[in-house]
Write an enzyme that holds these catalytic residues in place. Sequence first.
Site, PDB file in Angstrom:
ATOM      1  N   SER A 186       0.815  -1.222   0.000  1.00  0.00           N
ATOM      2  CA  SER A 186       0.000   0.000   0.000  1.00  0.00           C
ATOM      3  C   SER A 186       0.847   1.271   0.000  1.00  0.00           C
ATOM      4  O   SER A 186       2.008   1.272   0.406  1.00  0.00           O
ATOM      5  CB  SER A 186      -0.968  -0.037   1.188  1.00  0.00           C
ATOM      6  OG  SER A 186      -0.288  -0.213   2.396  1.00  0.00           O
ATOM      7  N   LYS A 211       2.143  -5.253   3.331  1.00  0.00           N
ATOM      8  CA  LYS A 211       3.291  -4.365   3.519  1.00  0.00           C
ATOM      9  C   LYS A 211       2.810  -2.925   3.426  1.00  0.00           C
ATOM     10  O   LYS A 211       2.492  -2.424   2.347  1.00  0.00           O
ATOM     11  CB  LYS A 211       4.347  -4.605   2.430  1.00  0.00           C
ATOM     12  CG  LYS A 211       5.547  -3.693   2.596  1.00  0.00           C
ATOM     13  CD  LYS A 211       6.271  -3.491   1.298  1.00  0.00           C
ATOM     14  CE  LYS A 211       6.677  -2.068   1.008  1.00  0.00           C
ATOM     15  NZ  LYS A 211       6.652  -1.072   2.039  1.00  0.00           N
ATOM     16  N   GLY A 264      -0.024   2.483  -5.746  1.00  0.00           N
ATOM     17  CA  GLY A 264       1.229   3.226  -5.632  1.00  0.00           C
ATOM     18  C   GLY A 264       1.655   3.701  -7.003  1.00  0.00           C
ATOM     19  O   GLY A 264       0.811   3.882  -7.891  1.00  0.00           O
ATOM     20  N   SER A 265       2.944   3.870  -7.193  1.00  0.00           N
ATOM     21  CA  SER A 265       3.402   4.477  -8.441  1.00  0.00           C
ATOM     22  C   SER A 265       3.397   3.480  -9.599  1.00  0.00           C
ATOM     23  O   SER A 265       3.505   2.265  -9.401  1.00  0.00           O
ATOM     24  CB  SER A 265       4.792   5.065  -8.249  1.00  0.00           C
ATOM     25  OG  SER A 265       5.662   4.044  -7.839  1.00  0.00           O
ATOM     26  N   THR A 266       3.308   4.016 -10.787  1.00  0.00           N
ATOM     27  CA  THR A 266       3.281   3.203 -12.006  1.00  0.00           C
ATOM     28  C   THR A 266       4.567   2.380 -12.128  1.00  0.00           C
ATOM     29  O   THR A 266       4.522   1.195 -12.468  1.00  0.00           O
ATOM     30  CB  THR A 266       3.117   4.143 -13.230  1.00  0.00           C
ATOM     31  OG1 THR A 266       1.883   4.851 -13.053  1.00  0.00           O
ATOM     32  CG2 THR A 266       3.090   3.393 -14.541  1.00  0.00           C
ATOM     33  N   GLY A 267       5.711   2.999 -11.810  1.00  0.00           N
ATOM     34  CA  GLY A 267       6.988   2.306 -11.966  1.00  0.00           C
ATOM     35  C   GLY A 267       7.071   1.044 -11.116  1.00  0.00           C
ATOM     36  O   GLY A 267       7.512  -0.012 -11.590  1.00  0.00           O
ATOM     37  N   VAL A 268       6.625   1.120  -9.863  1.00  0.00           N
ATOM     38  CA  VAL A 268       6.702  -0.050  -8.981  1.00  0.00           C
ATOM     39  C   VAL A 268       5.761  -1.143  -9.494  1.00  0.00           C
ATOM     40  O   VAL A 268       6.136  -2.315  -9.576  1.00  0.00           O
ATOM     41  CB  VAL A 268       6.374   0.321  -7.512  1.00  0.00           C
ATOM     42  CG1 VAL A 268       6.234  -0.925  -6.658  1.00  0.00           C
ATOM     43  CG2 VAL A 268       7.445   1.235  -6.939  1.00  0.00           C
ATOM     44  N   GLU A 292      -3.663   0.095  -8.771  1.00  0.00           N
ATOM     45  CA  GLU A 292      -4.120   1.459  -9.040  1.00  0.00           C
ATOM     46  C   GLU A 292      -2.890   2.335  -8.905  1.00  0.00           C
ATOM     47  O   GLU A 292      -2.262   2.366  -7.845  1.00  0.00           O
ATOM     48  CB  GLU A 292      -5.218   1.870  -8.055  1.00  0.00           C
ATOM     49  CG  GLU A 292      -6.497   1.037  -8.184  1.00  0.00           C
ATOM     50  CD  GLU A 292      -7.095   1.008  -9.592  1.00  0.00           C
ATOM     51  OE1 GLU A 292      -6.909   1.982 -10.347  1.00  0.00           O
ATOM     52  OE2 GLU A 292      -7.721   0.002  -9.955  1.00  0.00           O
ATOM     53  N   CYS A 326      -4.189  10.788  -5.331  1.00  0.00           N
ATOM     54  CA  CYS A 326      -3.984  10.231  -6.667  1.00  0.00           C
ATOM     55  C   CYS A 326      -4.809  11.001  -7.682  1.00  0.00           C
ATOM     56  O   CYS A 326      -4.453  11.107  -8.843  1.00  0.00           O
ATOM     57  CB  CYS A 326      -4.344   8.752  -6.676  1.00  0.00           C
ATOM     58  SG  CYS A 326      -5.627   8.358  -5.507  1.00  0.00           S
TER      59      CYS A 326
END
Length: 542
Positions: A186, A211, A264-268, A292, A326
């Site tokens: 999250s 987590k 979280g972020s797009t990259g992760v 998301e 977001c």
Amino acid sequence: MSNGYFMMEKPKNDLVRGYLPHSPEREALKAELERQSNQVVKIPLIIGGKEIYTEKTIKVTMPHDHQHVLAECCMAGKEELNMAIQAALDAKEQWEQMPWEHRAALFLKVADRITHDYRPILNASTMLGQSKTAYQAEIDIAELADFLRFGVWNAQELFREQPLSGDGVWNRQDYRPLDGFICAISPFNFTSIGGNLPTAPAIVGNVALWKPSRTAVLSNYYYMKLLMECGLPAGVINFVPCSGGDMSHYVVSHPKMAGFHFTGSTGVFQSVWKQVGEHIASYANYPRLVGETGGKDYIFAHASADVEALAAAIVRGSFEFQGQKCSACSRVFVPESIWTELKEKIQTATATLKMGDVQEFDTFMGAVIDESSFETCKGYLERAQASDQCEILIGGHCDSSKGWFVEPTIIHCFSPDYESMTEEIFGPIVSIYVYKDTELEETMKICDTATPYALSGAIFAQDRNAIVEMERALRNSCGNFYINDKCTGAVVGQQPFGGARASGTNDKAGSLLNMVRWVSAHATKESFSPSKEIVYPYMCEA
Ligand code: NAD
């Protein structure tokens, strides 16, 4: 599966309280803020229902006063993560066999306590740990209660969906939890999202490892404690603060990882998806991937817009919670014909916003979440100061001496592809592009295609033909669309939230569409008088 014990009425949204001076909720919150500010909580892992204290710890501080330590949080490593996987798998059978009405009752009880005695605890920890004002914390925690109540409702709606049965036959569908465990990771920005990511799958009988983000871990820990106090059986949700890398390495690739619930972020999310792809042959099932992710949310104004309402939407939508929702507005398209009037209104309104300590009730904005976010914002501001492609209309400064404070900033961009118009910043910085009134169609095309994201967007117009045209042109630019309203503030059960393209899998948190991802249907046909014939009647000679 159900025994027929269902909630009879669709839930209502949790009441959002006003915190007016001298109100009982304000007094209770102030007392709790005082209590939590004057202690340092030791946060353990919670694995198989047991508190586990590790040597490796991190300090949890207030973003608006970064030397003030609120908690010390234990961190899981390889050994504890393996323990947590085992604890989840051990708990699985009993949990999925628990009668539905008891699982449902447990989560409804959690929601009830969030509405009542746990409200100040969760609000205060969200304010202090994530730098939210009282109102921003209140809507976050009300949403947590909504996720639980609507989650139970959505699960029972799903269970009700059964196949047709003919004469002498009963067809039924069992909605099994996934065959493995859920990995829930999250973000920092909503306590409600933190709580919902492991809980939504648990409502339909799954077990999970959770987590939390290290910068939301205090409020998230209080929610985990509440789950345990309300009787969540040991091992159903295992609370494992740890590094993202360890979670990826030891949990994501585990053969029994059956579902990944992420915000979280797009990259992760993309890195995890890639990792899952690389391990695809070693999983017991194809893992469900629900994420998301990032956004570059917009407000698009038409010449017929109500300028006062537009100005309010830009200021609130961009700067509440420091632009770290977001759905926060971070780019605006305005026609030349209303720009002068709008500019004056948004500059004046922004100048009055108080930024500071969220414990002072006249504060509109706190600090950004941490040093890394502060540095990101600072970089955008410094480059904007130096650029001839834009002009800072108000704000533009930041100060980290006490907290991670970034001024609410409006940048007028002369080109729609300037970096702050197209990249996610996740801070209190909004960029505005002024277009020629005659170039509405071309500018909507730019709005639709200039970023890889498609999370939320709003249009402002009073001309109904323009509304129709804009809605059509921007249909794929976002998953949540607003007409004459700001692009933030989605409410569970009212505006199911989520975006497409690089913004996520659009499984709409808190809705039936999300719940569907956490079950694996099992279809059964029972014949009451099975046929004993082998030869078919048509085979007889005439
Ligand atoms: P983040 O991606 O930095 O972190 C999210 C979680 O992922 C954290 O718990 C973090 O520790 C963990 N993580 C980091 N690296 C990891 C790795 N390699 N493997 C596994 N886990 C890892 O995001 P954040 O800063 O907490 O939140 C802000 C982002 O979240 C923004 O991009 C925002 O747009 C997005 N967001 C989206 C929505 C939505 O509904 N679309 C909602 C809230 C936030």
